[in-house]
Design an enzyme around this catalytic site. Structure first.
Site, PDB file in Angstrom:
ATOM      1  N   TYR A  26       0.823  -1.210   0.000  1.00 18.56           N
ATOM      2  CA  TYR A  26       0.000   0.000   0.000  1.00 18.56           C
ATOM      3  C   TYR A  26       0.860   1.265   0.000  1.00 18.56           C
ATOM      4  O   TYR A  26       0.422   2.314  -0.459  1.00 18.56           O
ATOM      5  CB  TYR A  26      -0.909   0.035   1.243  1.00 18.56           C
ATOM      6  CG  TYR A  26      -2.242  -0.650   1.079  1.00 18.56           C
ATOM      7  CD1 TYR A  26      -2.330  -1.956   0.608  1.00 18.56           C
ATOM      8  CD2 TYR A  26      -3.423   0.005   1.411  1.00 18.56           C
ATOM      9  CE1 TYR A  26      -3.557  -2.589   0.479  1.00 18.56           C
ATOM     10  CE2 TYR A  26      -4.656  -0.623   1.288  1.00 18.56           C
ATOM     11  CZ  TYR A  26      -4.722  -1.908   0.823  1.00 18.56           C
ATOM     12  OH  TYR A  26      -5.941  -2.518   0.704  1.00 18.56           O
ATOM     13  N   LYS A  79       3.296 -15.185   2.133  1.00 18.94           N
ATOM     14  CA  LYS A  79       3.516 -15.885   0.859  1.00 18.94           C
ATOM     15  C   LYS A  79       5.028 -16.068   0.744  1.00 18.94           C
ATOM     16  O   LYS A  79       5.668 -15.619  -0.222  1.00 18.94           O
ATOM     17  CB  LYS A  79       2.926 -15.065  -0.297  1.00 18.94           C
ATOM     18  CG  LYS A  79       2.836 -15.803  -1.619  1.00 18.94           C
ATOM     19  CD  LYS A  79       1.738 -16.852  -1.678  1.00 18.94           C
ATOM     20  CE  LYS A  79       1.867 -17.672  -2.946  1.00 18.94           C
ATOM     21  NZ  LYS A  79       0.872 -18.770  -3.035  1.00 18.94           N
ATOM     22  N   ASP A 129      -2.887 -18.181   0.304  1.00 16.99           N
ATOM     23  CA  ASP A 129      -3.914 -18.866  -0.495  1.00 16.99           C
ATOM     24  C   ASP A 129      -4.580 -19.960   0.332  1.00 16.99           C
ATOM     25  O   ASP A 129      -5.805 -20.123   0.326  1.00 16.99           O
ATOM     26  CB  ASP A 129      -3.329 -19.413  -1.809  1.00 16.99           C
ATOM     27  CG  ASP A 129      -2.025 -20.184  -1.631  1.00 16.99           C
ATOM     28  OD1 ASP A 129      -1.442 -20.175  -0.530  1.00 16.99           O
ATOM     29  OD2 ASP A 129      -1.583 -20.813  -2.622  1.00 16.99           O
ATOM     30  N   ASP A 186      -6.283  -6.977   4.227  1.00 23.30           N
ATOM     31  CA  ASP A 186      -7.433  -6.325   3.591  1.00 23.30           C
ATOM     32  C   ASP A 186      -8.354  -7.398   3.021  1.00 23.30           C
ATOM     33  O   ASP A 186      -9.565  -7.396   3.243  1.00 23.30           O
ATOM     34  CB  ASP A 186      -6.935  -5.395   2.479  1.00 23.30           C
ATOM     35  CG  ASP A 186      -8.081  -4.727   1.733  1.00 23.30           C
ATOM     36  OD1 ASP A 186      -9.015  -4.258   2.406  1.00 23.30           O
ATOM     37  OD2 ASP A 186      -8.044  -4.690   0.482  1.00 23.30           O
ATOM     38  N   ASP A 223     -12.191  -9.106   4.766  1.00 20.97           N
ATOM     39  CA  ASP A 223     -13.506  -9.099   4.109  1.00 20.97           C
ATOM     40  C   ASP A 223     -14.085 -10.508   4.098  1.00 20.97           C
ATOM     41  O   ASP A 223     -15.276 -10.721   4.326  1.00 20.97           O
ATOM     42  CB  ASP A 223     -13.399  -8.603   2.660  1.00 20.97           C
ATOM     43  CG  ASP A 223     -13.643  -7.104   2.540  1.00 20.97           C
ATOM     44  OD1 ASP A 223     -13.308  -6.381   3.493  1.00 20.97           O
ATOM     45  OD2 ASP A 223     -14.163  -6.667   1.487  1.00 20.97           O
TER      46      ASP A 223
HETATM   47  C1  IPM Z   1     -10.303  -1.321   4.227  1.00 23.41           C
HETATM   48  C2  IPM Z   1     -10.615  -0.682   2.893  1.00 23.41           C
HETATM   49  C3  IPM Z   1      -9.486   0.264   2.536  1.00 23.41           C
HETATM   50  C4  IPM Z   1      -8.212  -0.551   2.405  1.00 23.41           C
HETATM   51  C5  IPM Z   1      -9.734   1.116   1.270  1.00 23.41           C
HETATM   52  C6  IPM Z   1     -11.024   1.897   1.364  1.00 23.41           C
HETATM   53  C7  IPM Z   1      -8.575   2.014   0.965  1.00 23.41           C
HETATM   54  O1  IPM Z   1     -10.829  -1.665   1.937  1.00 23.41           O
HETATM   55  O2  IPM Z   1     -10.145  -0.569   5.218  1.00 23.41           O
HETATM   56  O3  IPM Z   1     -10.223  -2.543   4.287  1.00 23.41           O
HETATM   57  O4  IPM Z   1      -7.935  -1.110   1.333  1.00 23.41           O
HETATM   58  O5  IPM Z   1      -7.480  -0.638   3.382  1.00 23.41           O
HETATM   59 MG    MG Z   2     -10.884  -3.645   2.712  1.00 22.43          MG
END
Ligand code: IPM
Ligand code: MG
Length: 356
Positions: free
Chosen positions: A141, A191, A223, A247, A251
């Site tokens: 990032y 990884k 993975d 990240d 999710d």
């Molecule tokens: C998160 C989001 C952010 C990230 C975006 C909005 C930049 O997806 O906080 O997980 O990628 O960190």
């Molecule tokens: Mg995210």
């Protein structure tokens, strides 16, 4: 001592969910003696529209002056065509970097009331309680060099995945310390079979593991970790990983719990200062409709009380109140189930306030 909380609603559903979290904060301040005052600021697309930058210097100054930041969400289609440098997401990344919030805690907890909302079978997810510790200010990032270049008649986009030993050590320490307060197990995700930066990651975490002999340490390639999260998620206690892997995996872990609309997060610096936000995004498709689930943001306030404001009892009060509204079968559309009572954003916030 009065603590300063900076509230940054941001974009999309941000203002709606933040409004509900503020109701909760108000009750804590007015009725439960929380010594805090709220300040408000602009970030993301809202800030861009106001002044042409997603993170105005003034907002960063406000954030630096605050003890904690409560953020809604940033981004939306309105700003999708902007240059990466001024996209709303840059506001969020700028806050993380500017405040040195390197440790991102993303708990994935399944509320028993929501077991049916998960896309996985109830027996796979019931009792799920994972803490994802994501490195937040390094890795791909932020790595340099990055950008676009043009040669031989075509463009190339490039980024750099880089981790130094001190960066890995400080996030590793956070993960090991948290594990000690939980089930004392850490799974480090990398990884290392392909990427040097994460080969170093594995080496450093392994070395640290020796100092935490009471914590059971394992390693997993990312993975496989993604697969294990949907196959048998309860095998995990604390997962520690890089910025981008965290990240993605967070999710995935969020969805195990039924809805990404339930999960809070904390982003901490080395001194306990933190920024708190729901892990979901700005959900432009439902923005302004009063449909968003405010519980992730309200639970983010609970994390703020626990990790920055040193008010664990108040944090628990909020968590108990959230359980109570779920027990009352109140559900926003994202967690709606047969026989439950569908409510909107404000009604859900009001119910939490009533339960408090
Ligand atoms: C998160 C989001 C952010 C990230 C975006 C909005 C930049 O997806 O906080 O997980 O990628 O960190
Ligand atoms: Mg995210």
């Amino acid at each position: 001592m009065t603590k300063k909380i900076l509230v940054l609603p941001g974009d999309g559903i941000g203002p709606e969910i933040i409004a509900e979290a503020e109701k909760v904060l108000r009750v804590l301040i007015d009725k439960y003696g929380l010594g805090a005052e709220l300040d408000h600021g602009l970030v993301g697309g809202a800030a861009y529209d106001d002044s042409g930058t997603p993170l105005p210097e003034h907002t960063l100054d406000q954030a630096r002056a605050a003890d904690a930041v409560l953020l809604g969400a940033v981004g939306g289609p309105k700003w999708d065509d902007l240059d990466t440098a001024v996209r709303p997401e840059k506001g969020l990344l700028g806050l993380r970097a500017g405040l040195d919030l390197f440790a991102n805690l993303r708990p994935a907890i399944l509320y028993p009331q929501l077991a049916d909302a998960s896309s996985l079978k109830p027996e796979i997810v019931s009792g799920l309680d994972i803490m994802i510790v994501r490195e937040l200010t390094g890795g791909i990032y932020f790595g340099e060099p990055r950008g676009f270049r043009e040669a031989d008649g075509h463009r190339t986009g490039f980024n750099t995945l880089v981790y130094s030993e001190p960066e890995i050590e400080r996030i590793g320490q956070v993960a090991f310390d948290i594990a000690r307060k939980r089930d004392s197990r850490v799974c480090s995700v990398d990884k290392a079979n392909v990427l040097e930066s994460t080969a170093l990651w594995r080496e450093v975490i392994t070395r640290m593991g020796a100092d935490y002999a009471d914590v059971e340490l394992s390693h997993m390639y990312v993975d496989n970790a993604a697969m294990q999260l949907v196959r048998a998620p309860k095998q995990f206690d604390v997962m520690v990983t890089t910025n981008m892997f965290g990240d993605i995996l967070s999710d995935c872990a969020a969805m195990l719990t039924g809805s990404i609309g339930m999960l809070p997060s904390a982003s901490l610096d080395a001194n306990g200062k933190g920024m708190y936000e729901p892990i979901h995004g700005s959900a432009p498709d439902i923005a302004g409709k009063g449909l968003a689930n405010p519980l992730a943001t309200i639970l983010s306030v609970a994390m703020m009380l626990r990790y920055t404001l040193d008010e664990a009892a108040l944090a628990e009060r909020i968590e108990v109140a959230v359980e109570a509204v779920l027990d009352q079968h109140l559900r926003t559309p994202d967690i709606m189930a047969e026989g439950a009572i569908e409510v909107g954003t404000a009604a859900m916030g009001d119910a939490v306030v009533a339960a408090l």
